[in-house]
Design a protein around this motif. Sequence first.
Motif, PDB file in Angstrom:
ATOM      1  N   VAL A  59       0.835  -1.199   0.000  1.00 33.50           N
ATOM      2  CA  VAL A  59       0.000   0.000   0.000  1.00 33.50           C
ATOM      3  C   VAL A  59       0.867   1.245   0.000  1.00 33.50           C
ATOM      4  CG1 VAL A  59      -1.721   1.297   1.320  1.00 33.50           C
ATOM      5  CG2 VAL A  59      -1.928  -1.168   1.134  1.00 33.50           C
TER       6      VAL A  59
ATOM      7  N   SER B 251      -1.866  -4.585  -9.566  1.00 29.62           N
ATOM      8  CA  SER B 251      -2.963  -4.611  -8.598  1.00 29.62           C
ATOM      9  C   SER B 251      -3.531  -6.018  -8.517  1.00 29.62           C
ATOM     10  CB  SER B 251      -4.070  -3.632  -9.015  1.00 29.62           C
ATOM     11  OG  SER B 251      -5.187  -3.738  -8.144  1.00 29.62           O
TER      12      SER B 251
ATOM     13  N   ARG C  80      -0.196  -1.864  -5.662  1.00 28.62           N
ATOM     14  CA  ARG C  80      -1.218  -1.554  -4.665  1.00 28.62           C
ATOM     15  C   ARG C  80      -1.917  -2.832  -4.226  1.00 28.62           C
ATOM     16  NH1 ARG C  80       1.185   2.551  -4.693  1.00 28.62           N
ATOM     17  NH2 ARG C  80       0.408   4.689  -4.923  1.00 28.62           N
TER      18      ARG C  80
ATOM     19  N   PRO D  76      -5.551  -3.933  -2.838  1.00 27.26           N
ATOM     20  CA  PRO D  76      -6.918  -3.532  -2.503  1.00 27.26           C
ATOM     21  C   PRO D  76      -7.541  -4.345  -1.376  1.00 27.26           C
ATOM     22  CG  PRO D  76      -6.925  -4.853  -4.482  1.00 27.26           C
ATOM     23  CD  PRO D  76      -5.470  -4.649  -4.115  1.00 27.26           C
TER      24      PRO D  76
ATOM     25  N   ASP E  12     -11.224  -5.422  -1.633  1.00 27.87           N
ATOM     26  CA  ASP E  12     -12.213  -4.347  -1.676  1.00 27.87           C
ATOM     27  C   ASP E  12     -12.227  -3.770  -3.088  1.00 27.87           C
ATOM     28  OD1 ASP E  12     -13.527  -1.844  -1.570  1.00 27.87           O
ATOM     29  OD2 ASP E  12     -13.017  -1.589   0.543  1.00 27.87           O
TER      30      ASP E  12
ATOM     31  N   GLU F 137     -13.996  -1.382  -4.488  1.00 30.38           N
ATOM     32  CA  GLU F 137     -13.994   0.076  -4.574  1.00 30.38           C
ATOM     33  C   GLU F 137     -12.593   0.623  -4.339  1.00 30.38           C
ATOM     34  OE1 GLU F 137     -16.449   1.670  -5.744  1.00 30.38           O
ATOM     35  OE2 GLU F 137     -17.790  -0.061  -5.738  1.00 30.38           O
ATOM     36  N   ARG F 138     -11.857   0.012  -3.421  1.00 22.84           N
ATOM     37  CA  ARG F 138     -10.474   0.419  -3.184  1.00 22.84           C
ATOM     38  C   ARG F 138      -9.623   0.123  -4.409  1.00 22.84           C
ATOM     39  NH1 ARG F 138      -7.829  -2.144   1.987  1.00 22.84           N
ATOM     40  NH2 ARG F 138      -9.445  -0.846   2.926  1.00 22.84           N
ATOM     41  N   GLN F 139      -9.856  -1.028  -5.024  1.00 24.41           N
ATOM     42  CA  GLN F 139      -9.086  -1.366  -6.220  1.00 24.41           C
ATOM     43  C   GLN F 139      -9.346  -0.357  -7.346  1.00 24.41           C
ATOM     44  OE1 GLN F 139      -9.844  -5.177  -8.309  1.00 24.41           O
ATOM     45  NE2 GLN F 139      -7.605  -5.417  -8.357  1.00 24.41           N
TER      46      GLN F 139
ATOM     47  N   THR G 272     -10.274   2.787  -7.019  1.00 25.68           N
ATOM     48  CA  THR G 272      -9.615   4.042  -6.639  1.00 25.68           C
ATOM     49  C   THR G 272      -8.114   3.963  -6.863  1.00 25.68           C
ATOM     50  OG1 THR G 272     -11.315   4.545  -4.983  1.00 25.68           O
ATOM     51  CG2 THR G 272      -9.176   5.638  -4.725  1.00 25.68           C
ATOM     52  N   GLN G 273      -7.509   2.839  -6.491  1.00 27.45           N
ATOM     53  CA  GLN G 273      -6.061   2.675  -6.660  1.00 27.45           C
ATOM     54  C   GLN G 273      -5.667   2.645  -8.134  1.00 27.45           C
ATOM     55  OE1 GLN G 273      -5.411  -0.873  -4.336  1.00 27.45           O
ATOM     56  NE2 GLN G 273      -5.207   0.262  -2.412  1.00 27.45           N
TER      57      GLN G 273
END
Length: 324
Positions: free
Chosen positions: A29, A48, A78, A80, A83, A85-87, A89-90
């Motif tokens: 992260v 990712s 990165r 995630p 998650d 949504e996190r993926q 965003t990343q």
Amino acid sequence: MGVRYRRIFWTLLLLINMAVVSVVGYLHVSGKDFSVSQKENSHLIGLSYMTMNNEFYKIMSEEINARIEAEGDRMVMRDPALDVERQITQIEEMLTMGIDVLVLTPVDSEKIVDVLRKAKKQGVYIVVLDTGVSDQTVADCTITSDNYGAGVAVGEYFLSKKQQARVVVMTHQAAQSGRNRVQGFLDTVAGSEDIKIVKSIECEGQTEIAMPGMRSAIETGTDFDTVFCLNDLATVGVIAALEEKGMLDKVGVYGVDGSPDAKALIHEGMMQATVAQFPSEIGKTAAENIYRLLEGEPVEKMTRIPVRLVDKENVDSFGTDRWQ
């Protein structure tokens, strides 16, 4: 294996898993540039994976990372942590950074598509690994194990050993690979009237979710004698719950991955079979495709890496201390 030793084993295993999650989560992260020396006009590769608490992705990525560093290019990674949504965003952050190639295993095969379309519009090459996306046109190439075939292989082996059974299935519905493995197994056993699927449990392919899920099924009176798990992380949680409830000698457990933990469990007689994937081969193929794409050369749109069944008879030939 004695009861006391087994308890110590499972306690240590869970503690180690927690420690790995913490350390790997920090490293991936942080956004650190892992390349040692970059060439002039170097490429930037974004990585990712759906989660970094699975050793499978670490092994796969080692092959890719080594090639990127050898080429003098740069990478950003990165985690995630399952998650979606996190993926998303990343990945958007990586697009802002100007990545040339995106390598990913999608947390959710459908929800990830829009951001991949955005990446394509920016001219980013997309290399999908381990599990596909619902719209395969957004990927320049997809490289996976033969996930459906893995489920079929387990199903055929299972039918060779059992004529009747009551089966619990551990699933990960958001991952196309998980769905394919489960479907391969279900399709293979479907013609046997005495094989009953009595319960399906969503565990996201994670030990810490599979264990309480299995425990709950036992405590609520589910009548079963077999568990099919979409991956070996789930089998570890399932076996821990069965051992806790004194049921391991009465229930057969089957998985997919060929992880060192699963092979050790098969060797000890605590698990019946798994199907070995070859993460190093996936990583090598991905690394080759990354640089073919960057050089404007054609690549195979879909590559499926063959898998192999592992049971008590051949587990020693695979080795219990390493991935394939």
